[in-house]
Design a protein around this motif. Structure first.
Motif, short mmCIF file in Angstrom:
data_model
loop_
_atom_site.label_atom_id
_atom_site.label_comp_id
_atom_site.label_asym_id
_atom_site.label_seq_id
_atom_site.Cartn_x
_atom_site.Cartn_y
_atom_site.Cartn_z
N PRO A 174 10.11 9.62 6.72
CA PRO A 174 9.03 9.67 5.72
C PRO A 174 8.64 8.31 5.16
CG PRO A 174 10.57 11.47 5.37
CD PRO A 174 11.16 10.63 6.45
N HIS A 175 9.65 7.44 4.88
CA HIS A 175 9.30 6.13 4.32
C HIS A 175 8.55 5.28 5.34
CE1 HIS A 175 13.03 5.05 6.49
NE2 HIS A 175 12.52 3.84 6.53
N LEU A 176 8.86 5.45 6.62
CA LEU A 176 8.16 4.70 7.66
C LEU A 176 6.74 5.23 7.85
CD1 LEU A 176 8.58 2.40 9.67
CD2 LEU A 176 9.28 4.09 11.37
N VAL A 177 6.57 6.54 7.73
CA VAL A 177 5.22 7.13 7.80
C VAL A 177 4.36 6.60 6.67
CG1 VAL A 177 3.91 9.27 7.66
CG2 VAL A 177 6.02 9.20 8.98
N LEU A 178 4.97 6.52 5.48
CA LEU A 178 4.23 6.01 4.32
C LEU A 178 3.83 4.55 4.52
CD1 LEU A 178 3.23 6.21 1.36
CD2 LEU A 178 5.55 5.60 0.66
N TRP A 179 4.79 3.74 4.98
CA TRP A 179 4.57 2.29 5.07
C TRP A 179 3.70 1.91 6.26
CZ3 TRP A 179 4.92 -1.55 1.86
CH2 TRP A 179 4.94 -2.86 2.33
N ARG A 180 3.87 2.58 7.39
CA ARG A 180 3.18 2.16 8.61
C ARG A 180 1.93 2.98 8.93
NH1 ARG A 180 6.33 -0.87 12.07
NH2 ARG A 180 4.35 -1.12 13.19
N VAL A 181 1.77 4.15 8.29
CA VAL A 181 0.63 5.01 8.61
C VAL A 181 -0.27 5.23 7.40
CG1 VAL A 181 -0.09 7.28 9.45
CG2 VAL A 181 1.93 6.16 10.44
N LYS A 182 0.32 5.79 6.33
CA LYS A 182 -0.52 6.21 5.20
C LYS A 182 -1.09 5.02 4.44
CE LYS A 182 0.17 10.03 2.97
NZ LYS A 182 0.71 11.11 2.10
N LEU A 183 -0.25 4.03 4.09
CA LEU A 183 -0.74 2.90 3.31
C LEU A 183 -1.80 2.07 4.05
CD1 LEU A 183 2.42 1.62 1.39
CD2 LEU A 183 0.50 2.96 0.53
N PRO A 184 -1.61 1.78 5.36
CA PRO A 184 -2.70 1.08 6.07
C PRO A 184 -4.02 1.86 6.06
CG PRO A 184 -0.67 0.90 7.32
CD PRO A 184 -0.40 1.86 6.20
N LEU A 185 -3.95 3.20 6.16
CA LEU A 185 -5.17 3.99 6.10
C LEU A 185 -5.80 3.96 4.72
CD1 LEU A 185 -4.06 7.10 8.19
CD2 LEU A 185 -5.69 5.33 8.88
N LEU A 186 -4.96 3.79 3.70
CA LEU A 186 -5.46 3.75 2.32
C LEU A 186 -5.87 2.34 1.88
CD1 LEU A 186 -2.84 6.04 0.53
CD2 LEU A 186 -5.22 6.59 1.04
N LEU A 187 -5.65 1.34 2.72
CA LEU A 187 -5.88 -0.04 2.30
C LEU A 187 -7.30 -0.31 1.80
CD1 LEU A 187 -4.54 -2.77 1.97
CD2 LEU A 187 -5.13 -3.32 4.34
N PRO A 188 -8.36 0.19 2.45
CA PRO A 188 -9.70 -0.05 1.90
C PRO A 188 -9.87 0.51 0.49
CG PRO A 188 -9.86 0.67 4.17
CD PRO A 188 -8.43 0.85 3.77
N SER A 189 -9.34 1.71 0.25
CA SER A 189 -9.43 2.30 -1.09
C SER A 189 -8.57 1.54 -2.09
CB SER A 189 -9.00 3.77 -1.05
OG SER A 189 -9.89 4.51 -0.24
N LEU A 190 -7.43 1.03 -1.65
CA LEU A 190 -6.56 0.26 -2.53
C LEU A 190 -7.23 -1.03 -2.97
CD1 LEU A 190 -3.12 0.73 -0.73
CD2 LEU A 190 -3.82 1.73 -2.91
N THR A 191 -7.89 -1.71 -2.04
CA THR A 191 -8.58 -2.95 -2.40
C THR A 191 -9.78 -2.68 -3.30
OG1 THR A 191 -9.80 -2.82 -0.30
CG2 THR A 191 -7.84 -4.20 -0.34
N ALA A 192 -10.49 -1.57 -3.05
CA ALA A 192 -11.61 -1.22 -3.93
C ALA A 192 -11.11 -0.91 -5.34
CB ALA A 192 -12.36 -0.01 -3.36
N ALA A 193 -10.01 -0.18 -5.44
CA ALA A 193 -9.43 0.14 -6.75
C ALA A 193 -8.97 -1.13 -7.45
CB ALA A 193 -8.27 1.11 -6.58
N ALA A 194 -8.39 -2.07 -6.70
CA ALA A 194 -7.94 -3.32 -7.30
C ALA A 194 -9.12 -4.11 -7.87
CB ALA A 194 -7.20 -4.16 -6.26
N GLY A 195 -10.23 -4.17 -7.13
CA GLY A 195 -11.41 -4.87 -7.63
C GLY A 195 -11.98 -4.23 -8.87
N LEU A 196 -12.03 -2.90 -8.90
CA LEU A 196 -12.54 -2.20 -10.07
C LEU A 196 -11.64 -2.44 -11.28
CD1 LEU A 196 -14.51 -0.21 -11.38
CD2 LEU A 196 -13.09 1.66 -10.50
N CYS A 197 -10.33 -2.36 -11.09
CA CYS A 197 -9.39 -2.60 -12.18
C CYS A 197 -9.53 -4.02 -12.71
CB CYS A 197 -7.96 -2.35 -11.71
SG CYS A 197 -7.57 -0.62 -11.38
N PHE A 198 -9.68 -4.98 -11.81
CA PHE A 198 -9.82 -6.38 -12.22
C PHE A 198 -11.08 -6.58 -13.04
CE2 PHE A 198 -11.26 -10.72 -11.72
CZ PHE A 198 -10.10 -11.45 -11.91
#
Length: 263
Positions: A174-198
Motif C-alpha cells: 500500500p505505501h508503494l502504491v501511494l508513493w509510486r502511483v497515487k501521488l504522481p497522478l495527483l501531482l498536478p492537483s497538488l501543485t495547483a493547490a499549493a499555488g492557491l494556498c500561496f
C-alpha cells in the motif's frame, strides 16, 4: 461557440464585465503607484520614487516575511490537507461528510473569527505562541488548508482505481502504491493547490492584524499601515510589488503543474 457571431458576442460580454470589475481597479492601483497626487478621477503626476520606499527598508522586510509565511503555510496546509483527503477517501460516506465539514469550517466563518480563536487558544501554556511568528503561520495554515483539502479530495475522486488495482495485483504494498502511483497522478492537483494556498496566504489581512508581532509584519499589514497614515501612493506601490511577486510565483507553479500533467 460554433458561429463567428457567437464568439464575438462572448468576447464582448467578457470584456464588458472583466474590464470594469476586475482589470480597471488593478490598473488604477498601478497608475497610483507612479503618481504624486490625486487631483481628479485618476491619479496624476509621475514618479518612480514610490517604488524606492516599496522595495527597501520595512517594506522589503515585510515582503520577505510574507514569502516565508506563505511558503510555510502552503507546505503545512498541503501536507495536512492531502493526508486528510487521502484518509477521507477511505472512509464511508458519513465519515467523508464529517471531514468535509471539518475542513471547510475555517472558511465558512470570517477570518477574523479564526484569528481570535487561535489567539485565545495559544496565548497561554502549555502551547504559548502569542507574540511569535509561529502564530501567524499557524493562522494562515488553518485558513488555506480547506482549499488544499478540497482540491486534493476532488482529484482523488477523479482517479481511476484501476491504476491502484493494477499495482496491487503486481505485488506492490500500500505505501508503494501511494508513493509510486497515487501521488504522481495527483501531482498536478497538488501543485495547483499549493499555488492557491500561496496566493491566499500572501493576501491574508484580517486574521493577521490580530496576531502579528512587531518583528513579523507581513506585506498586507504594511499596505494597510501605509494607506492608514495617508501614504496612498506608497501603499499602491507596495500593493503592486505584492501582486507582482504573487503572480511570478503562480506562473512558476503553473509551469511545474504543466510539466507534471505531461509526465
Amino acid at each position: 461557440m460554433h458561429s463567428r457571431g457567437g464568439r464575438w458576442a462572448t468576447c464582448i460580454v467578457f470584456f464588458v464585465l472583466f474590464l470594469p470589475v476586475f482589470a480597471l481597479p488593478l490598473l488604477v492601483i498601478v497608475a497610483a503607484s507612479f503618481a504624486t497626487n490625486w487631483s481628479s478621477a485618476l491619479p496624476s503626476g509621475f514618479t518612480t520614487g514610490n517604488y524606492g520606499a516599496a522595495t527597501t527598508g520595512d517594506s522589503l522586510q515585510a515582503l520577505t516575511t510574507s514569502l516565508i509565511t506563505a511558503l510555510a503555510a502552503s507546505v503545512l496546509a498541503l501536507t495536512v490537507g492531502s493526508w486528510a483527503a487521502l484518509a477521507a477517501a477511505a472512509l464511508k460516506k458519513g465519515g467523508r461528510r464529517f471531514m468535509d465539514a471539518l475542513f471547510v469550517l475555517p472558511v465558512a466563518v470570517p477570518s477574523v473569527v479564526v484569528g481570535l480563536a487561535i489567539l485565545v487558544a495559544f496565548s497561554k501554556p502549555p502551547v504559548l505562541l502569542n507574540g511569535t511568528r509561529w502564530i501567524v503561520i499557524l493562522a494562515h495554515t488553518v485558513l488555506v488548508m480547506a482549499f488544499a483539502y478540497q482540491s486534493v479530495s476532488a482529484a482523488i475522486l477523479r482517479l481511476d482505481p484501476m491504476y491502484e488495482q493494477a499495482a496491487a495485483s503486481l505485488g506492490a504494498r500500500p505505501h508503494l502504491v501511494l508513493w509510486r502511483v497515487k501521488l504522481p497522478l495527483l501531482l498536478p492537483s497538488l501543485t495547483a493547490a499549493a499555488g492557491l494556498c500561496f496566493a491566499l496566504s500572501m493576501g491574508e489581512l484580517s486574521a493577521t492584524m490580530m496576531l502579528y508581532p512587531p518583528d513579523w509584519t507581513p506585506l498586507p499589514v504594511q499596505i494597510f499601515a501605509a494607506t492608514d497614515r495617508g501614504s496612498l501612493f506608497t501603499g499602491a506601490a507596495v500593493a503592486v510589488v505584492l501582486m507582482g511577486t504573487t503572480l511570478l510565483v503562480l506562473l512558476a507553479v503553473s509551469r511545474i503543474r504543466t510539466k507534471a500533467s505531461f509526465r
